[in-house]
Design a protein around this motif. Structure first.
Motif, PDB file in Angstrom:
ATOM      1  N   THR A  40       0.850  -1.204   0.000  1.00 51.47           N
ATOM      2  CA  THR A  40       0.000   0.000   0.000  1.00 51.47           C
ATOM      3  C   THR A  40       0.872   1.235   0.000  1.00 51.47           C
ATOM      4  O   THR A  40       1.876   1.274   0.721  1.00 51.47           O
ATOM      5  N   THR A  41       0.472   2.240  -0.736  1.00 51.17           N
ATOM      6  CA  THR A  41       1.230   3.490  -0.699  1.00 51.17           C
ATOM      7  C   THR A  41       0.433   4.621  -0.072  1.00 51.17           C
ATOM      8  O   THR A  41       1.009   5.622   0.339  1.00 51.17           O
ATOM      9  N   GLN A  42      -0.892   4.478   0.011  1.00 49.73           N
ATOM     10  CA  GLN A  42      -1.704   5.597   0.473  1.00 49.73           C
ATOM     11  C   GLN A  42      -3.077   5.118   0.928  1.00 49.73           C
ATOM     12  O   GLN A  42      -3.655   4.212   0.318  1.00 49.73           O
ATOM     13  N   TYR A  43      -3.562   5.723   1.983  1.00 52.62           N
ATOM     14  CA  TYR A  43      -4.941   5.493   2.423  1.00 52.62           C
ATOM     15  C   TYR A  43      -5.641   6.829   2.659  1.00 52.62           C
ATOM     16  O   TYR A  43      -5.026   7.762   3.196  1.00 52.62           O
ATOM     17  N   GLN A  44      -6.917   6.876   2.326  1.00 50.44           N
ATOM     18  CA  GLN A  44      -7.781   7.987   2.730  1.00 50.44           C
ATOM     19  C   GLN A  44      -8.920   7.353   3.526  1.00 50.44           C
ATOM     20  O   GLN A  44      -9.691   6.552   2.993  1.00 50.44           O
ATOM     21  N   ILE A  45      -8.983   7.684   4.801  1.00 52.86           N
ATOM     22  CA  ILE A  45      -9.851   6.975   5.748  1.00 52.86           C
ATOM     23  C   ILE A  45     -10.914   7.923   6.289  1.00 52.86           C
ATOM     24  O   ILE A  45     -10.582   9.029   6.737  1.00 52.86           O
ATOM     25  N   GLU A  46     -12.162   7.501   6.241  1.00 56.95           N
ATOM     26  CA  GLU A  46     -13.264   8.307   6.811  1.00 56.95           C
ATOM     27  C   GLU A  46     -13.989   7.425   7.807  1.00 56.95           C
ATOM     28  O   GLU A  46     -14.451   6.333   7.451  1.00 56.95           O
ATOM     29  N   ILE A  47     -14.095   7.904   9.028  1.00 59.98           N
ATOM     30  CA  ILE A  47     -14.673   7.069  10.078  1.00 59.98           C
ATOM     31  C   ILE A  47     -15.885   7.735  10.714  1.00 59.98           C
ATOM     32  O   ILE A  47     -15.798   8.875  11.189  1.00 59.98           O
ATOM     33  N   THR A  48     -16.998   7.038  10.704  1.00 59.62           N
ATOM     34  CA  THR A  48     -18.161   7.516  11.446  1.00 59.62           C
ATOM     35  C   THR A  48     -17.982   7.135  12.904  1.00 59.62           C
ATOM     36  O   THR A  48     -18.088   7.960  13.806  1.00 59.62           O
ATOM     37  N   ARG A  49     -17.731   5.860  13.132  1.00 55.72           N
ATOM     38  CA  ARG A  49     -17.311   5.414  14.474  1.00 55.72           C
ATOM     39  C   ARG A  49     -16.546   4.102  14.321  1.00 55.72           C
ATOM     40  O   ARG A  49     -16.828   3.318  13.406  1.00 55.72           O
ATOM     41  N   LEU A  50     -15.625   3.858  15.224  1.00 54.36           N
ATOM     42  CA  LEU A  50     -14.933   2.570  15.241  1.00 54.36           C
ATOM     43  C   LEU A  50     -15.755   1.607  16.096  1.00 54.36           C
ATOM     44  O   LEU A  50     -16.346   2.000  17.098  1.00 54.36           O
ATOM     45  N   PRO A  51     -15.805   0.340  15.697  1.00 52.95           N
ATOM     46  CA  PRO A  51     -16.664  -0.599  16.430  1.00 52.95           C
ATOM     47  C   PRO A  51     -16.143  -0.903  17.821  1.00 52.95           C
ATOM     48  O   PRO A  51     -14.969  -0.664  18.135  1.00 52.95           O
ATOM     49  N   GLN A  52     -17.026  -1.446  18.633  1.00 52.55           N
ATOM     50  CA  GLN A  52     -16.723  -1.742  20.033  1.00 52.55           C
ATOM     51  C   GLN A  52     -16.418  -3.223  20.218  1.00 52.55           C
ATOM     52  O   GLN A  52     -16.842  -4.077  19.425  1.00 52.55           O
ATOM     53  N   LEU A  53     -15.732  -3.502  21.300  1.00 53.54           N
ATOM     54  CA  LEU A  53     -15.452  -4.863  21.760  1.00 53.54           C
ATOM     55  C   LEU A  53     -16.675  -5.772  21.597  1.00 53.54           C
ATOM     56  O   LEU A  53     -17.778  -5.391  22.000  1.00 53.54           O
ATOM     57  N   HIS A  54     -16.478  -6.936  21.031  1.00 52.14           N
ATOM     58  CA  HIS A  54     -17.490  -7.982  20.836  1.00 52.14           C
ATOM     59  C   HIS A  54     -18.496  -7.668  19.721  1.00 52.14           C
ATOM     60  O   HIS A  54     -19.394  -8.460  19.468  1.00 52.14           O
ATOM     61  N   GLU A  55     -18.382  -6.488  19.119  1.00 55.92           N
ATOM     62  CA  GLU A  55     -19.338  -6.132  18.065  1.00 55.92           C
ATOM     63  C   GLU A  55     -19.025  -6.934  16.800  1.00 55.92           C
ATOM     64  O   GLU A  55     -17.864  -7.146  16.455  1.00 55.92           O
ATOM     65  N   GLN A  56     -20.067  -7.413  16.125  1.00 56.01           N
ATOM     66  CA  GLN A  56     -19.851  -8.097  14.847  1.00 56.01           C
ATOM     67  C   GLN A  56     -19.992  -7.100  13.716  1.00 56.01           C
ATOM     68  O   GLN A  56     -20.984  -6.375  13.641  1.00 56.01           O
ATOM     69  N   VAL A  57     -18.995  -7.055  12.863  1.00 58.89           N
ATOM     70  CA  VAL A  57     -18.965  -6.077  11.776  1.00 58.89           C
ATOM     71  C   VAL A  57     -18.645  -6.775  10.460  1.00 58.89           C
ATOM     72  O   VAL A  57     -18.204  -7.919  10.433  1.00 58.89           O
ATOM     73  N   ARG A  58     -18.896  -6.041   9.385  1.00 59.80           N
ATOM     74  CA  ARG A  58     -18.706  -6.610   8.048  1.00 59.80           C
ATOM     75  C   ARG A  58     -17.821  -5.668   7.237  1.00 59.80           C
ATOM     76  O   ARG A  58     -18.063  -4.455   7.215  1.00 59.80           O
ATOM     77  N   VAL A  59     -16.818  -6.231   6.594  1.00 59.24           N
ATOM     78  CA  VAL A  59     -15.945  -5.475   5.687  1.00 59.24           C
ATOM     79  C   VAL A  59     -16.342  -5.813   4.261  1.00 59.24           C
ATOM     80  O   VAL A  59     -16.557  -6.987   3.938  1.00 59.24           O
ATOM     81  N   VAL A  60     -16.442  -4.799   3.419  1.00 57.04           N
ATOM     82  CA  VAL A  60     -16.675  -5.010   1.982  1.00 57.04           C
ATOM     83  C   VAL A  60     -15.519  -4.350   1.240  1.00 57.04           C
ATOM     84  O   VAL A  60     -15.078  -3.262   1.635  1.00 57.04           O
ATOM     85  N   THR A  61     -15.024  -5.006   0.230  1.00 52.79           N
ATOM     86  CA  THR A  61     -13.955  -4.400  -0.561  1.00 52.79           C
ATOM     87  C   THR A  61     -14.225  -4.539  -2.049  1.00 52.79           C
ATOM     88  O   THR A  61     -14.905  -5.480  -2.490  1.00 52.79           O
ATOM     89  N   ARG A  62     -13.680  -3.591  -2.790  1.00 53.58           N
ATOM     90  CA  ARG A  62     -13.838  -3.600  -4.257  1.00 53.58           C
ATOM     91  C   ARG A  62     -12.619  -2.915  -4.882  1.00 53.58           C
ATOM     92  O   ARG A  62     -12.245  -1.819  -4.469  1.00 53.58           O
ATOM     93  N   ALA A  63     -12.003  -3.585  -5.837  1.00 55.30           N
ATOM     94  CA  ALA A  63     -10.946  -2.943  -6.626  1.00 55.30           C
ATOM     95  C   ALA A  63     -11.656  -2.084  -7.666  1.00 55.30           C
ATOM     96  O   ALA A  63     -12.438  -2.599  -8.464  1.00 55.30           O
ATOM     97  N   THR A  64     -11.426  -0.784  -7.622  1.00 52.23           N
ATOM     98  CA  THR A  64     -12.262   0.115  -8.427  1.00 52.23           C
ATOM     99  C   THR A  64     -11.701   0.384  -9.812  1.00 52.23           C
ATOM    100  O   THR A  64     -12.443   0.432 -10.777  1.00 52.23           O
ATOM    101  N   GLN A  65     -10.396   0.587  -9.907  1.00 58.95           N
ATOM    102  CA  GLN A  65      -9.787   0.803 -11.215  1.00 58.95           C
ATOM    103  C   GLN A  65      -8.281   0.647 -11.079  1.00 58.95           C
ATOM    104  O   GLN A  65      -7.751   0.589  -9.968  1.00 58.95           O
ATOM    105  N   TYR A  66      -7.615   0.553 -12.239  1.00 62.75           N
ATOM    106  CA  TYR A  66      -6.163   0.417 -12.189  1.00 62.75           C
ATOM    107  C   TYR A  66      -5.561   1.071 -13.421  1.00 62.75           C
ATOM    108  O   TYR A  66      -6.254   1.328 -14.420  1.00 62.75           O
ATOM    109  N   ASN A  67      -4.260   1.367 -13.308  1.00 60.47           N
ATOM    110  CA  ASN A  67      -3.503   1.792 -14.487  1.00 60.47           C
ATOM    111  C   ASN A  67      -2.209   0.973 -14.515  1.00 60.47           C
ATOM    112  O   ASN A  67      -2.158  -0.102 -13.920  1.00 60.47           O
TER     113      ASN A  67
END
Lengths: 244, 244
Positions: A59-86
């Motif tokens: 990785t060379t760069q991240y732009q991160i926007e957080i509404t809230r970080l999850p809490q201990l024991h919370e179940q969360v879901r990550v979704v990822t998508r490769a959007t474009q490339y050169n």
């Protein structure tokens, strides 16, 4: 090839939480990267395949926007998508959702492929881009610029960290997630206890290696902090964070 | 009440592996503790219940035997069982297996319950022992003694670590797992690269807190290493490791 989303769930474990019971930012970033790794594995171009090419993703760069970080024991879901490339860069987005499908975080990222032999970046192999990326677009996607900061002022916050044996990952470099801990840990305890990250731009410039003594320096101005990881004369990474 | 085993599987993620692609010992210990936490949760006496009592579990000692630590992407299974308890101590065993049911590690542990108000240990509440422990036996179970070492010699290996914000867990003390990293990281890189832990006895004596500068000191004699974590004049933890 059409855009492919991939998702994974996880439950926030105690050992990835701070004293307030909130997931470490560094741990979140690890889970995001793990999700993209699992997507690549599901497409038969995972880490083992990369190793067979003598190459690895960085990785060379991240732009991160957080509404809230999850809490201990919370179940969360990550979704990822490769959007474009050169020719050199692959762009990938991540979303984090709670179990009510509320968006907790959104992350954009830039990836390159390096050769393990030279540690330098190479053209994205077509065998990868054919599988992972939705669309070839020649342009370089612009991320928010990390502002220039006057680091000659005397009131910088400074902490020294020695790169430890267990900071080095299987790519033989420091796992990017450690930079989040180094940067945040340089801020005062009282501030960390009363604020959470709202957004963060981070850019990786040069690798650090085992035994290096890096300086994490920061300037904190109300709800914005500026960060650099210096390795001697060299800039290793820089970031800007806004807080809530 | 009959002895109850509880098990969980996990897949070793990249961010818990060293440069050789082997799971960090500290990460293994986190997964073991997580498994016991999940057992307690399944019995309705998990962390939320403990919080309602104003109490928390703390480990005081581990005896660790390792055949091999699992590799990156390997799927493994943790099994745990509370073996016996007395007025103050609960004894718990853990096993780690690979997907062929080969035993990779066996860990014995001692647990106490502390009051968050006083940070001191209390009698094990009957509401817990009724659910979790197989058998009340009044005796204190003996663990291998950690040998006395002459630390006045000049050839100690020493590294200083500052307790970081992200070392502090939701029990408001340093997650025990960090002690493994501090202890191992004090040894020479060449030794860590060419050896793996075969057995380890570790005993926790005094808590350390945010900002403390602790000294991880070690003596290495062929395939045995002795370790202490010192916090000023105070002993925080000590250990002996044999290597293979």
């Amino acid at each position: 090839m059409s855009v492919q989303d991939y998702s994974e769930t996880f439950t926030v474990p105690f050992y990835e939480c701070d004293a307030a019971g909130t997931l470490h930012l560094s741990a979140l970033m690890n889970h995001l990267v793990l999700c993209s790794e699992q997507q690549l594995t599901s497409l038969d171009v995972g880490p083992k395949f990369m190793l067979s090419l003598g190459m690895g993703w960085v990785t060379t760069q991240y732009q991160i926007e957080i509404t809230r970080l999850p809490q201990l024991h919370e179940q969360v879901r990550v979704v990822t998508r490769a959007t474009q490339y050169n020719k050199f860069f692959c762009y990938r987005d991540f979303w984090l959702y709670d179990d009510q499908d509320n968006e907790l975080a959104f992350v954009r990222s830039v990836w390159v492929v390096i050769s393990f032999a030279t540690r330098k970046m190479v053209h994205l192999p077509e065998v990868l881009t054919a599988k992972i990326a939705s669309e070839f677009k020649p342009e370089v996607v612009r991320f928010p610029r990390i502002p220039k900061v006057d680091w000659t002022k005397a009131d910088n916050l400074n902490k020294v960290f020695r790169v430890r044996y267990f900071d080095i990952d299987t790519n033989h470099h420091v796992n990017n997630a450690h930079y989040f801990d180094w940067m945040l840990d340089s801020l005062p305890l009282a501030f960390l206890k009363s604020h959470t990250v709202k957004s963060m731009s981070i850019k990786y410039d040069n690798e650090v290696t085992y035994g290096d003594e890096i300086v994490s320096r920061a300037q904190l101005n109300e709800l914005t902090s500026h960060h650099q990881i210096r390795n001697g004369e060299q800039l290793a990474a820089e970031a800007t964070i806004t807080w809530q």
